[in-house]
Design an enzyme around this catalytic site. Structure first.
Site, mmCIF file in Angstrom:
data_model
loop_
_atom_site.group_PDB
_atom_site.id
_atom_site.type_symbol
_atom_site.label_atom_id
_atom_site.label_comp_id
_atom_site.label_asym_id
_atom_site.label_seq_id
_atom_site.Cartn_x
_atom_site.Cartn_y
_atom_site.Cartn_z
ATOM 1 C CB ALA A 11 -0.926 -0.001 1.226
ATOM 2 C CG LEU A 43 1.833 -8.988 7.525
ATOM 3 C CD1 LEU A 43 2.760 -8.483 6.415
ATOM 4 C CD2 LEU A 43 1.514 -10.469 7.317
ATOM 5 C CB SER A 112 17.475 -1.353 7.048
ATOM 6 O OG SER A 112 17.893 -0.026 7.342
ATOM 7 C CE1 TYR A 152 13.077 -0.376 10.337
ATOM 8 C CE2 TYR A 152 15.308 0.487 10.157
ATOM 9 C CZ TYR A 152 14.135 0.074 9.554
ATOM 10 O OH TYR A 152 14.010 0.109 8.183
HETATM 11 P P1 NAI Z 1 6.179 2.677 4.132
HETATM 12 O O1 NAI Z 1 5.796 3.104 5.504
HETATM 13 O O2 NAI Z 1 5.978 3.613 3.007
HETATM 14 O O3 NAI Z 1 5.462 1.304 3.764
HETATM 15 C C1 NAI Z 1 5.430 0.236 4.670
HETATM 16 C C2 NAI Z 1 4.136 -0.543 4.450
HETATM 17 O O4 NAI Z 1 4.147 -1.651 5.372
HETATM 18 C C3 NAI Z 1 2.883 0.284 4.708
HETATM 19 O O5 NAI Z 1 1.971 0.203 3.618
HETATM 20 C C4 NAI Z 1 2.313 -0.322 5.971
HETATM 21 O O6 NAI Z 1 0.899 -0.269 6.048
HETATM 22 C C5 NAI Z 1 2.823 -1.754 5.886
HETATM 23 N N1 NAI Z 1 2.815 -2.351 7.213
HETATM 24 C C6 NAI Z 1 3.394 -1.847 8.329
HETATM 25 N N2 NAI Z 1 3.072 -2.612 9.390
HETATM 26 C C7 NAI Z 1 2.286 -3.605 8.925
HETATM 27 C C8 NAI Z 1 1.620 -4.687 9.547
HETATM 28 N N3 NAI Z 1 1.680 -4.884 10.875
HETATM 29 N N4 NAI Z 1 0.897 -5.522 8.771
HETATM 30 C C9 NAI Z 1 0.800 -5.322 7.445
HETATM 31 N N5 NAI Z 1 1.401 -4.309 6.799
HETATM 32 C C10 NAI Z 1 2.124 -3.460 7.540
HETATM 33 O O7 NAI Z 1 7.704 2.272 4.262
HETATM 34 P P2 NAI Z 1 8.832 1.936 3.167
HETATM 35 O O8 NAI Z 1 9.860 2.968 3.301
HETATM 36 O O9 NAI Z 1 8.254 1.622 1.853
HETATM 37 O O10 NAI Z 1 9.430 0.609 3.819
HETATM 38 C C11 NAI Z 1 9.421 -0.653 3.155
HETATM 39 C C12 NAI Z 1 10.524 -1.493 3.766
HETATM 40 O O11 NAI Z 1 11.777 -0.855 3.531
HETATM 41 C C13 NAI Z 1 10.419 -1.661 5.271
HETATM 42 O O12 NAI Z 1 10.738 -2.988 5.620
HETATM 43 C C14 NAI Z 1 11.464 -0.703 5.812
HETATM 44 O O13 NAI Z 1 11.957 -1.106 7.068
HETATM 45 C C15 NAI Z 1 12.516 -0.797 4.722
HETATM 46 N N6 NAI Z 1 13.441 0.333 4.674
HETATM 47 C C16 NAI Z 1 12.994 1.618 4.438
HETATM 48 C C17 NAI Z 1 13.891 2.663 4.408
HETATM 49 C C18 NAI Z 1 13.461 4.085 4.174
HETATM 50 O O14 NAI Z 1 14.310 5.001 4.302
HETATM 51 N N7 NAI Z 1 12.216 4.349 3.812
HETATM 52 C C19 NAI Z 1 15.318 2.434 4.617
HETATM 53 C C20 NAI Z 1 15.691 1.062 4.834
HETATM 54 C C21 NAI Z 1 14.763 0.068 4.849
#
Ligand code: NAI
Length: 258
Positions: A11, A43, A112, A152
């Site tokens: 999403a 999740l 990450s 984290y």
């Molecule tokens: P985001 O916040 O835009 O998207 C994360 C998605 O995971 C959201 O749609 C959210 O609803 C979903 N989510 C969170 N908790 C959930 C749950 N309990 N059950 C089901 N869905 C759940 O974040 P982003 O940046 O796209 O992150 C994606 C991945 O990348 C994550 O694993 C994050 O840790 C990793 N990441 C992000 C970085 C950044 O700078 N944005 C840097 C390094 C890693």
């Protein structure tokens, strides 16, 4: 050839970017998220993961060409351990039998650069023992002590260590399933938005994650790397942590590591 691919975190951010790219290319994407998804599930808890697995399997007809676990959270509570480690492992293990039925199955997770930062050893150890109650108890102690910033990195360190441990097992390599991680630096998504809004946080982030190559990335940069890892072209890469981080890992870590 069109494939059926499950993407968690579909999403928002990286997951949404990847899901869009795959759909544009003609693949069938089963998006899994708490909201705005084909499969709506939480999740962070075992029953949510079980529901996500059951509904995804039903939609996929019991056979999946790839699974990419992007869903994640970043805060100073026990949530990263619940979602980023147990949420990912539970989803991948639950969907693995459906992958094993595909011709060219692939799996990938999102780590990450934070996974290279200091961690809480007890939490990481319990994660790797797949003992969720012990991991959450250890994490709760850390949160209460005011050191929640370790959680984290702990969740991401444990996740990539899990990838490296299981990737060669009969259930993964033996079943022809490459399993890899992409480890981003800072990516401009809703997750990182608060870091950009606060000048103090922004300075801390720039020091913690230096990105001399092209600066902060967009989500599509990470999605492209994931797309290759789960493509049929990836026949022999497994257990790897690919840092897509503008040079942060190369800057921060000992050059003699490799
Ligand atoms: P985001 O916040 O835009 O998207 C994360 C998605 O995971 C959201 O749609 C959210 O609803 C979903 N989510 C969170 N908790 C959930 C749950 N309990 N059950 C089901 N869905 C759940 O974040 P982003 O940046 O796209 O992150 C994606 C991945 O990348 C994550 O694993 C994050 O840790 C990793 N990441 C992000 C970085 C950044 O700078 N944005 C840097 C390094 C890693």
């Amino acid at each position: 050839m069109a494939r059926t691919i499950a993407v968690s975190g579909s999403a928002s951010g990286i997951g949404a970017s990847l899901a869009g790219m795959l759909r544009d290319a003609g693949d069938t994407v089963i998006g899994i998220d708490r909201h705005d998804a084909d499969v709506r599930a939480d999740l962070s808890v075992p029953e949510g993961r079980a529901g996500a697995v059951a509904e995804t399997l039903e939609r996929a007809g019991g056979r999946l060409d790839a699974v990419v676990a992007c869903a994640g959270v970043s805060d100073f509570t026990i949530m990263p351990v619940k979602v980023n480690f147990f949420g990912v492992v539970g989803l991948l293990e639950g969907l693995r039998p459906a992958l094993a039925r595909a011709e060219a199955p692939r799996a990938a997770v999102v780590g990450s650069i934070s996974g290279t930062h200091p961690v809480d050893d007890a939490t990481v150890r319990a994660c790797l023992g797949l003992d969720e109650p012990a991991a959450l108890a250890a994490a709760a102690k850390v949160e209460e002590s005011g050191a929640g910033g370790l959680l984290y990195p702990s969740s991401k360190s444990a996740l990539v260590q899990w990838v490296r441990r299981v990737c060669t097992a009969p259930e993964w390599a033996g079943a022809g399933i490459p399993l890899n991680a992409v480890a981003p630096g800072v990516v401009r998504t809703p997750m990182s938005a608060p870091l950009f809004e606060d000048e103090g946080m922004f300075q801390i982030m720039k020091e913690a994650v230096p990105m001399p190559l092209n600066g902060f990335a967009g989500p599509e940069v990470i999605a492209e790397a994931l797309r290759w890892l789960i493509s049929p072209a990836n026949t022999h890469m497994t257990g790897q942590v690919i840092y897509v981080d503008g040079g942060a890992e190369a800057t921060l870590r000992d050059a003699s590591l490799f």
